[in-house]
Scaffold this motif. Structure first.
Motif, PDB file in Angstrom:
ATOM      1  N   ALA A 174     -10.376   8.729  44.719  1.00  0.00           N
ATOM      2  CA  ALA A 174      -9.994   7.320  44.810  1.00  0.00           C
ATOM      3  C   ALA A 174     -11.167   6.422  45.181  1.00  0.00           C
ATOM      4  N   ALA A 175     -12.390   6.921  44.952  1.00  0.00           N
ATOM      5  CA  ALA A 175     -13.606   6.126  45.191  1.00  0.00           C
ATOM      6  C   ALA A 175     -13.667   5.582  46.608  1.00  0.00           C
ATOM      7  N   GLY A 176     -13.187   6.379  47.569  1.00  0.00           N
ATOM      8  CA  GLY A 176     -13.258   5.970  48.961  1.00  0.00           C
ATOM      9  C   GLY A 176     -12.205   4.968  49.379  1.00  0.00           C
ATOM     10  N   LYS A 177     -11.275   4.625  48.465  1.00  0.00           N
ATOM     11  CA  LYS A 177     -10.304   3.573  48.776  1.00  0.00           C
ATOM     12  C   LYS A 177      -8.869   4.081  48.754  1.00  0.00           C
ATOM     13  N   GLY A 178      -8.673   5.404  48.783  1.00  0.00           N
ATOM     14  CA  GLY A 178      -7.325   5.954  48.699  1.00  0.00           C
ATOM     15  C   GLY A 178      -6.711   6.309  50.023  1.00  0.00           C
ATOM     16  N   VAL A 179      -7.255   5.747  51.122  1.00  0.00           N
ATOM     17  CA  VAL A 179      -6.780   6.078  52.460  1.00  0.00           C
ATOM     18  C   VAL A 179      -6.229   4.820  53.120  1.00  0.00           C
ATOM     19  N   THR A 180      -5.039   4.938  53.693  1.00  0.00           N
ATOM     20  CA  THR A 180      -4.436   3.846  54.452  1.00  0.00           C
ATOM     21  C   THR A 180      -4.133   4.327  55.855  1.00  0.00           C
ATOM     22  N   VAL A 181      -4.588   3.591  56.851  1.00  0.00           N
ATOM     23  CA  VAL A 181      -4.162   3.816  58.230  1.00  0.00           C
ATOM     24  C   VAL A 181      -3.065   2.786  58.505  1.00  0.00           C
ATOM     25  N   ALA A 182      -1.834   3.273  58.521  1.00  0.00           N
ATOM     26  CA  ALA A 182      -0.675   2.382  58.642  1.00  0.00           C
ATOM     27  C   ALA A 182      -0.266   2.245  60.106  1.00  0.00           C
ATOM     28  N   THR A 238     -12.456  -4.561  60.294  1.00  0.00           N
ATOM     29  CA  THR A 238     -11.190  -5.181  59.904  1.00  0.00           C
ATOM     30  C   THR A 238     -11.058  -5.151  58.382  1.00  0.00           C
ATOM     31  N   GLY A 239      -9.821  -5.317  57.901  1.00  0.00           N
ATOM     32  CA  GLY A 239      -9.578  -5.368  56.470  1.00  0.00           C
ATOM     33  C   GLY A 239      -9.403  -3.995  55.860  1.00  0.00           C
ATOM     34  N   PRO A 240      -9.249  -3.945  54.539  1.00  0.00           N
ATOM     35  CA  PRO A 240      -8.969  -2.682  53.853  1.00  0.00           C
ATOM     36  C   PRO A 240     -10.185  -1.763  53.807  1.00  0.00           C
ATOM     37  N   ASN A 241      -9.897  -0.473  53.576  1.00  0.00           N
ATOM     38  CA  ASN A 241     -10.964   0.501  53.388  1.00  0.00           C
ATOM     39  C   ASN A 241     -11.707   0.233  52.081  1.00  0.00           C
ATOM     40  N   THR A 242     -12.988   0.568  52.092  1.00  0.00           N
ATOM     41  CA  THR A 242     -13.837   0.445  50.918  1.00  0.00           C
ATOM     42  C   THR A 242     -14.538   1.779  50.688  1.00  0.00           C
ATOM     43  N   GLY A 243     -15.429   1.809  49.707  1.00  0.00           N
ATOM     44  CA  GLY A 243     -16.275   2.977  49.528  1.00  0.00           C
ATOM     45  C   GLY A 243     -17.373   3.066  50.563  1.00  0.00           C
ATOM     46  N   GLY A 244     -17.507   2.062  51.404  1.00  0.00           N
ATOM     47  CA  GLY A 244     -18.524   2.041  52.448  1.00  0.00           C
ATOM     48  C   GLY A 244     -19.314   0.751  52.397  1.00  0.00           C
ATOM     49  N   MET A 245     -19.380   0.031  53.521  1.00  0.00           N
ATOM     50  CA  MET A 245     -20.069  -1.254  53.581  1.00  0.00           C
ATOM     51  C   MET A 245     -21.415  -1.173  54.289  1.00  0.00           C
ATOM     52  N   TYR A 296     -14.382  -7.842  46.339  1.00  0.00           N
ATOM     53  CA  TYR A 296     -14.346  -6.415  46.649  1.00  0.00           C
ATOM     54  C   TYR A 296     -13.667  -6.206  48.010  1.00  0.00           C
ATOM     55  N   PRO A 297     -12.829  -5.179  48.183  1.00  0.00           N
ATOM     56  CA  PRO A 297     -12.548  -4.055  47.286  1.00  0.00           C
ATOM     57  C   PRO A 297     -11.391  -4.290  46.318  1.00  0.00           C
ATOM     58  N   GLY A 298     -10.981  -5.524  46.143  1.00  0.00           N
ATOM     59  CA  GLY A 298      -9.979  -5.832  45.125  1.00  0.00           C
ATOM     60  C   GLY A 298     -10.645  -5.965  43.772  1.00  0.00           C
ATOM     61  N   THR A 299     -10.545  -7.144  43.172  1.00  0.00           N
ATOM     62  CA  THR A 299     -11.189  -7.393  41.882  1.00  0.00           C
ATOM     63  C   THR A 299     -12.504  -8.117  42.124  1.00  0.00           C
ATOM     64  N   PRO A 300     -13.638  -7.415  41.982  1.00  0.00           N
ATOM     65  CA  PRO A 300     -14.920  -8.061  42.280  1.00  0.00           C
ATOM     66  C   PRO A 300     -15.305  -9.071  41.218  1.00  0.00           C
ATOM     67  N   GLN A 301     -16.008 -10.113  41.650  1.00  0.00           N
ATOM     68  CA  GLN A 301     -16.486 -11.142  40.743  1.00  0.00           C
ATOM     69  C   GLN A 301     -17.717 -10.631  40.002  1.00  0.00           C
ATOM     70  N   ALA A 302     -17.653 -10.553  38.698  1.00  0.00           N
ATOM     71  CA  ALA A 302     -18.749 -10.015  37.896  1.00  0.00           C
ATOM     72  C   ALA A 302     -19.646 -11.131  37.396  1.00  0.00           C
ATOM     73  N   GLY A 303     -20.892 -10.773  37.110  1.00  0.00           N
ATOM     74  CA  GLY A 303     -21.801 -11.691  36.452  1.00  0.00           C
ATOM     75  C   GLY A 303     -22.656 -12.538  37.356  1.00  0.00           C
TER      76      GLY A 303
END
Length: 423
Positions: free
Chosen positions: A149-157, A217-224, A335-342
């Motif tokens: 899941a590219a580092g984003k498939g984990v939720t701490v609920a 804070t916020g959602p998990n990512t692949g690493g910031m 990111y980590p939602g829909t990143p702005q490209a370009g």
């Protein structure tokens, strides 16, 4: 020796930069690479999912060694295909890569081998997941999608609502599976080892920052961002983790006829009861690889060759600089939602003039302009005598970069900086 590096991220840029320093290297090629990797290697557009095309490329270019950077080709079995064609590879087999490819596989192995980890249950449907959440796990609870899941498939609920949303997302598509785990309290650290299936060589430690926002804070990512070494993982704790977690894993994999060869990355929680395994990765972390490569002294290619050849027992332990390396991820807005490209990127030369190294990830050239094409775009990496000094150096370089449609956390290394200030 002609070497082929597979991958296109910041991890692979760091590997290319280090491999290019090897006296044994004749030429370095990359599939597909990126503009930063192109400073060290010839980049080629060959689909990694087309195993036959990769083998044809290796034969045409007289490749003598292949380094697989990301996890997807490993889980897809590319290393097996290459080895069957007579090509030596740095990276585990498809069977061994299950340690990353299936969280359930790894948890079951831990249970069999009495490896310390969080209590868990595997679930294959929404009703069973809901029952387990209601009956067996207090909040907070950890919910993991079973595959990559590219580092984003984990939720701490922390609430019932968050837990329900996490499992609903996993089982929204047919074939979803999940692992539900007890929440472990402690500080996380990453431990890396090289193994040829028998011998184990420590290969440094790091601390990653997974959440998107300052203050974790916020959602998990692949690493910031990350720094190395993680001093919270003391030599005594590192030895304990190797003895109770990594060595039993390597021995079990060999016993089960799937010996592990390559780098094994253990994500650890340092609890009051000692280190416990959070998860394994079957490759270098990203962005942990960047800080490890900045500190590594010696020939990376030689060490990788020894790993594949099964001669690690006779290979010297890799040496690392005593300095701290710290990397800050610059990500595209969204990111980590829909990143702005370009978005255009400038100032990399100015950033590197400060003494830092900028490893590129989600970038491409649009004419002469470097633009963002992914979520995590740059990893700005610097060193210092302490985490405080490395952090200051990294952010000086970040501030020299002109990336208006990007952002970064401003507190990478904050735990260790706080400890240094209290000393």
């Amino acid at each position: 020796m002609n070497v082929l590096l597979l991958g296109s991220g910041g991890r692979e840029h760091a590997l290319a930069w280090k491999l290019a320093q090897s006296p044994r290297l004749d030429s370095l090629h990359a599939i597909p690479g990126n503009p930063g990797i192109a400073d060290h290697a010839l980049c080629h557009d060959v689909p990694l999912t087309d195993h036959a095309a990769v083998i044809d490329f290796c034969r045409t270019h007289l490749i003598g060694f292949v380094v697989i950077g990301p996890e997807a080709p490993l889980v897809d079995g590319l290393s097996d295909t290459l080895r069957a064609a007579g090509l030596p590879v740095f990276g585990p087999s498809q069977a061994a890569a299950q340690l990353e490819g299936s969280k359930g596989f790894t948890k079951d192995l831990c249970a069999r081998e009495n490896i310390p980890t969080a209590g868990y249950v595997r679930v294959a449907d929404l009703d069973t997941a809901r029952l387990a959440l209601a009956r067996d796990f207090p909040r907070p609870v950890v919910i993991k999608a079973d595959g990559l899941a590219a580092g984003k498939g984990v939720t701490v609920a922390f609430s019932d609502e968050e837990a329900e949303a996490a499992i609903a997302a996993i089982f929204d598509k047919p074939g979803g599976e999940a692992v539900i785990e007890e929440f472990l309290d402690g500080e996380e650290a990453s431990l890396f080892v090289l193994t040829d299936g028998t011998a184990i060589l420590p290969f440094g430690s790091a601390q990653d920052h997974k959440r998107v926002g300052d203050g974790d804070t916020g959602p998990n990512t692949g690493g910031m961002g990350a720094y190395s070494p993680a001093r919270v993982l003391t030599p005594e704790l590192e030895e304990e983790a190797i003895d109770t977690i990594i060595r039993p894993t390597v021995e079990a994999m060999a016993r089960d006829s799937m010996p592990y060869s390559g780098v094994l990355y253990a994500g650890l929680m340092l609890t009051h009861a000692g280190p416990k395994l959070i998860e394994y990765n079957a490759r270098f972390g990203d962005p942990e690889c960047q800080v490890l490569m900045m500190r590594l002294e010696g020939d990376l290619l030689e060490t990788m060759i020894a790993t594949e050849a099964g001669t690690l027992a006779h290979h010297p332990t890799p040496e690392f600089s005593a300095d701290t390396a710290l990397t800050v991820v610059m990500a595209a807005n969204g990111y980590p939602g829909t990143p702005q490209a370009g978005g255009a990127i400038a100032g990399i030369a100015e950033a590197e003039a400060t003494g830092a190294k900028v490893f590129q990830a989600g970038t491409k050239l649009n004419g002469d302009t470097l633009v963002a094409v992914g979520g995590r775009v740059l990893t700005v990496t610097a060193t210092g005598a302490s985490v405080t000094e490395a952090q200051a150096a990294a952010y000086r370089a970040v501030d020299a970069i002109d990336f208006p449609t990007g952002f970064s956390r401003r507190d990478i290394g904050w735990r260790e900086v706080a400890r240094e200030r209290s000393e």
